[in-house]
Design a protein around this motif. Structure first.
Motif, PDB file in Angstrom:
ATOM      1  N   PRO A  88      -4.131  -6.395   3.851  1.00 54.95           N
ATOM      2  CA  PRO A  88      -3.059  -6.126   5.064  1.00 54.95           C
ATOM      3  C   PRO A  88      -2.501  -5.018   4.138  1.00 54.95           C
ATOM      4  O   PRO A  88      -2.867  -4.158   2.973  1.00 54.95           O
ATOM      5  CB  PRO A  88      -2.100  -7.420   4.543  1.00 54.95           C
ATOM      6  CG  PRO A  88      -2.867  -6.857   3.171  1.00 54.95           C
ATOM      7  CD  PRO A  88      -4.681  -7.561   2.941  1.00 54.95           C
ATOM      8  N   PRO A  89      -1.473  -4.243   4.817  1.00 52.81           N
ATOM      9  CA  PRO A  89      -0.768  -3.394   4.950  1.00 52.81           C
ATOM     10  C   PRO A  89      -0.288  -2.838   3.648  1.00 52.81           C
ATOM     11  O   PRO A  89      -0.391  -1.708   2.714  1.00 52.81           O
ATOM     12  CB  PRO A  89       0.813  -3.533   6.254  1.00 52.81           C
ATOM     13  CG  PRO A  89       0.045  -3.575   6.922  1.00 52.81           C
ATOM     14  CD  PRO A  89      -0.715  -5.290   6.401  1.00 52.81           C
ATOM     15  N   GLU A  90       0.130  -4.624   2.465  1.00 54.93           N
ATOM     16  CA  GLU A  90       0.167  -3.768   1.709  1.00 54.93           C
ATOM     17  C   GLU A  90      -0.471  -3.606  -0.292  1.00 54.93           C
ATOM     18  O   GLU A  90      -0.132  -3.132  -0.948  1.00 54.93           O
ATOM     19  CB  GLU A  90       1.679  -5.301   1.209  1.00 54.93           C
ATOM     20  CG  GLU A  90       1.083  -6.749   0.594  1.00 54.93           C
ATOM     21  CD  GLU A  90       0.880  -7.104   2.744  1.00 54.93           C
ATOM     22  OE1 GLU A  90       0.518  -8.619   1.765  1.00 54.93           O
ATOM     23  OE2 GLU A  90       0.671  -6.629   3.323  1.00 54.93           O
ATOM     24  N   LEU A  91      -1.307  -3.872   0.505  1.00 54.45           N
ATOM     25  CA  LEU A  91      -2.680  -4.373  -0.532  1.00 54.45           C
ATOM     26  C   LEU A  91      -3.671  -3.161   0.022  1.00 54.45           C
ATOM     27  O   LEU A  91      -4.340  -2.421  -0.714  1.00 54.45           O
ATOM     28  CB  LEU A  91      -2.996  -5.554  -0.465  1.00 54.45           C
ATOM     29  CG  LEU A  91      -2.873  -6.160  -1.333  1.00 54.45           C
ATOM     30  CD1 LEU A  91      -3.766  -7.282  -1.092  1.00 54.45           C
ATOM     31  CD2 LEU A  91      -2.502  -6.481  -2.434  1.00 54.45           C
ATOM     32  N   ASN A  92      -3.420  -1.594   0.807  1.00 51.83           N
ATOM     33  CA  ASN A  92      -4.013  -0.799   1.434  1.00 51.83           C
ATOM     34  C   ASN A  92      -4.092  -0.004   0.870  1.00 51.83           C
ATOM     35  O   ASN A  92      -3.389   0.293  -0.143  1.00 51.83           O
ATOM     36  CB  ASN A  92      -3.199   0.076   2.893  1.00 51.83           C
ATOM     37  CG  ASN A  92      -4.089   0.965   3.313  1.00 51.83           C
ATOM     38  OD1 ASN A  92      -4.109   1.504   3.951  1.00 51.83           O
ATOM     39  ND2 ASN A  92      -5.903   0.653   3.353  1.00 51.83           N
ATOM     40  N   GLY A  93      -5.675   0.399   0.372  1.00 51.36           N
ATOM     41  CA  GLY A  93      -5.753   0.956  -0.992  1.00 51.36           C
ATOM     42  C   GLY A  93      -6.223   0.737  -2.345  1.00 51.36           C
ATOM     43  O   GLY A  93      -6.400   0.981  -3.269  1.00 51.36           O
TER      44      GLY A  93
END
Length: 488
Positions: A88-93
């Motif tokens: 999800p966005p908060e874990l991207n990368g």
């Protein structure tokens, strides 16, 4: 197609860009009959079977062995079903950041540094003398960690993998340094104009969940990452029933299985991560989207993309996509003759990237600003003719199958690299899918290709992009409508 598709497209773009600066020469046309005759014997030969041996431990860990005793080397790889498709966005990368931390301090290394090694840790004192080379990489649907050494140290490499995956320390000082390293990677990518073309295509094709197709992540998510988030990723995905150990080279499968049981047998399985955290459903495009991307480039780089088939939902279409792409890639195909031999483009490529969670289909081309409008028009004219009975011959169909088989056999000549191929297919598809890959390719018919095209390409919403400089756009005068084939 295989995992290196987008790397290939970037190489194609760069080489085609250089070619445009030279005198235009017609593409060479090799004799198709000779190619088919020399390679087609492989299609019924057992040599196209992948000679892998597998075992699943009681905790769910899959062990995959491909023996090749040609040279006394072995590659040990840990593959995990992780990557941007879990983010999800908060874990991207952060799957990528986790990959970097894999090679840092773990509990065994810490014990040795503190002068309190256990018997199982003693190999670490001499690991630098064993000739082990190592690296890792993060893709959309798999993260890989691999070590290559001489065969006698296979057990040492497996021990390194076991300690790294099961007992990471996530030292705060190392973590802070590695965040800067990853941010440096992001900076380097963003300094390349072609990054923006690839990023725009994926962001528009997968508009609702773009982070699920962005393994690199963003500067912001990496900069604000914490070791607690690393532990979160470890707890969710770094479990035996979501992992595989792949070993290739001069090894005996029985020895590998025994060592795997010894090192990983007591690793506790958990509930299937993808039941606890299901993959998102990428919504279909509602309409075609075109965009001109301004970057300091000399030529014009065109990209057209569709949402393609997913493994597990339409496997037959994934095989048809590979075969059709290979037909169009051949220098003698109508596609290449009309777009490259004609002088409209300096090069054109088409491919499908196999994925469990919606694989993209992409056509890429390079041309000059004064030919950009004509090139787009010609490409869409070719697309409209894809399902015509005379668009490719039976001979071209059989040649594509033979060349795909030969390409896979050639790749096996370097087991250390083929390890990554096995990990990719294990994670994105399954071992069984890959075992049947050549057989299913050989079974593809025109009807299968037409079904694939009508389901995913012809008349379907798509994304059309042009990477061009502001000065080039003054000449090309491209519009979003032209980029999606709505030519006036």
């Amino acid at each position: 197609m295989k995992k290196h598709f987008f790397i290939f497209l970037l190489t194609f773009i760069l080489s085609s860009s250089a070619a445009l600066a030279q005198s235009k020469l017609p593409a060479q046309k090799p004799a198709v009959k000779a190619a088919v005759k020399s390679v087609s014997s492989l299609l019924s030969d057992k040599s196209t079977d992948v000679p892998i041996v597998t075992k699943t431990l009681s905790n769910g860990l899959e062990v995959i062995v491909l023996r090749d005793a040609a040279v006394p080397l072995v590659t040990v790889e840990m593959a995990v079903r992780n990557g941007s498709f879990t983010e999800p966005p908060e874990l991207n990368g952060l799957s990528h950041l986790f990959e970097h931390m894999f090679f840092k301090t773990n509990d065994s290394i810490r014990r040795v540094r503190d002068g309190k090694p256990q018997a199982s840790d003693l190999y670490l004192r001499n690991i630098g003398q064993l000739g082990i080379t190592y690296n890792g990489r993060t893709q959309e649907e798999v993260v890989e960690y691999y070590f290559t050494t001489t065969s006698q140290y296979m057990g040492t490499a497996m021990s390194v993998v076991s300690n790294a995956v099961r007992y990471p320390s996530f030292d705060e000082e190392e973590f802070a340094r590695e965040k800067e390293v990853v941010i440096g990677e992001i900076d380097r990518n963003e300094s390349n104009p072609f990054f923006y073309l690839d990023r725009a295509l994926k962001d528009k094709l997968f508009y609702k969940y773009p982070t699920r197709k962005n393994p690199l992540g963003t500067r912001e998510t990496v900069a604000t990452a914490t070791t607690e988030k690393m532990r979160l990723i470890q707890a969710r995905y770094y479990v035996p029933n979501n992992s595989a150990v792949v070993v290739t080279g001069d090894v005996a499968p029985a020895e590998v299985f025994k060592k795997a049981e010894e090192l990983f047998g007591d690793w506790q399985r958990t509930e299937d991560p993808f039941k606890r955290f299901p993959l998102v459903e990428h919504p279909a495009l509602e309409k075609s989207v075109g965009e001109v991307i301004a970057q300091p480039v000399e030529n014009v780089f065109l990209s057209i993309g569709w949402q393609g088939p997913s493994i597990g939902k339409d496997d037959a279409a994934t095989y048809a996509a590979d075969v059709f792409s290979y037909i169009l890639q051949q220098p003698n195909s109508r596609f290449q003759r009309n777009l490259v031999d004609s002088g409209l483009t300096g090069g054109v490529s088409v491919g499908y990237y196999t994925q469990r969670n919606v694989g993209p289909i992409q056509i890429s081309a390079v041309t000059s600003p004064d030919k950009a409008q004509a090139a787009f028009k010609a490409i869409y004219s070719e697309i409209a003719a894809f399902n015509r009975p005379d668009y490719f011959t039976d001979e071209e169909l059989e040649s594509a199958k033979a060349l795909l088989a030969a390409s896979d056999l050639y790749d096996r000549e370097k087991p250390s690299e083929y390890t990554h191929t096995l990990s990719f297919w294990w994670s994105t598809a399954s071992v069984d899918y890959y075992r049947g890959y050549q057989k299913n390719l050989r079974a593809i018919t025109r009807a299968d290709i037409n079904h694939y095209l009508s389901t995913y390409v012809l008349g379907k919403p798509h994304v059309g992009l042009a990477l061009i400089s502001p000065k080039g756009q003054e000449t090309a005068k491209l519009t979003p409508e032209q980029l999606v084939g709505e030519l006036k």
